[in-house]
Design a protein around this motif. Sequence first.
Motif: not given
Length: 311
Positions: A282-311
Amino acid sequence: MAAPLAVDAQQSQKVYRIGMLERTSKTLNAASLSGFLQGMRELGYVEGKHFVIEYRSADGLDERFLELAADLARLKVDLIVTRGTQAILATKNATDTIPIVITGAGDPVAQGIVSSLARPGANITGLNPMVTELYPKRVEVLRALVPKAVRIAALCNMSSPAVPPAWKEVESAARSMGIEARLLDVRKAGDLGPAFEEALKQRADGLVVALDTLTQANRQLIVELAGKHRLPAVYASREFSGGLVTYGVNYGDVYRRAAAFVDKIFKGAKPADLPMQQPTQFELVINLKTAGALGLTVPPSLLLQADQLIQ
């Protein structure tokens, strides 16, 4: 001696007709279609030479599946590839002889699509991406993104037989985390805008988007509405491009793997005897650009689990 050789040559040059019954157009479904064509190429099949595709799209309307499935049955295609509970049930209703390879259903056993995963029975086999079983994990990911969440909403088309079990999974998972879950029942595209307004009225801290024909066909609108209303949302498929986070299978890969079932059936295997396959990853994909637009800080633990980070 020449006649039998000519017959053999004709048989070896058979061009298979593969019906594809899908929720969306070829354009919207490009990643899945590309994955399938790649899988066929890897097995030595050339489109136009060894097979042609009869593509039928419901364009986001479940009620069209019966008509489209009947059309493919009338064409007497050699095999049908399809995805989604409504589409599969329509195809099953249309034919009990044409082999059917499925690429996703809510719960194929509980919904009467197959007898069991190990021995599907009848004319159906394929892959089970475990969409329903993964909703608790999606709620968990949403909680990690919004740790202070006290209330989440679930965008669900409850008219689809695959979705009520998904809502139950979301509700149960949220309750176990001390979070209140609210249902946003959407049954047509026109319901989507008002549903997001309702989420704001109910002060939802996040959103889980269920996967079905309606949401898949309107995925860009849903992503845009989530951004407009600044609502952190988790999706079941990376097809929701631009969405904050997705967790599930890669459908391009699922369709690529479906080609192996097609190959086996063309070589004489019966669908009833081909065990259905579960996902291998299974894939965990996190869009950091969208997170930034929402004012969210993605926790390091979730970043480590991510299979793809979209800048």
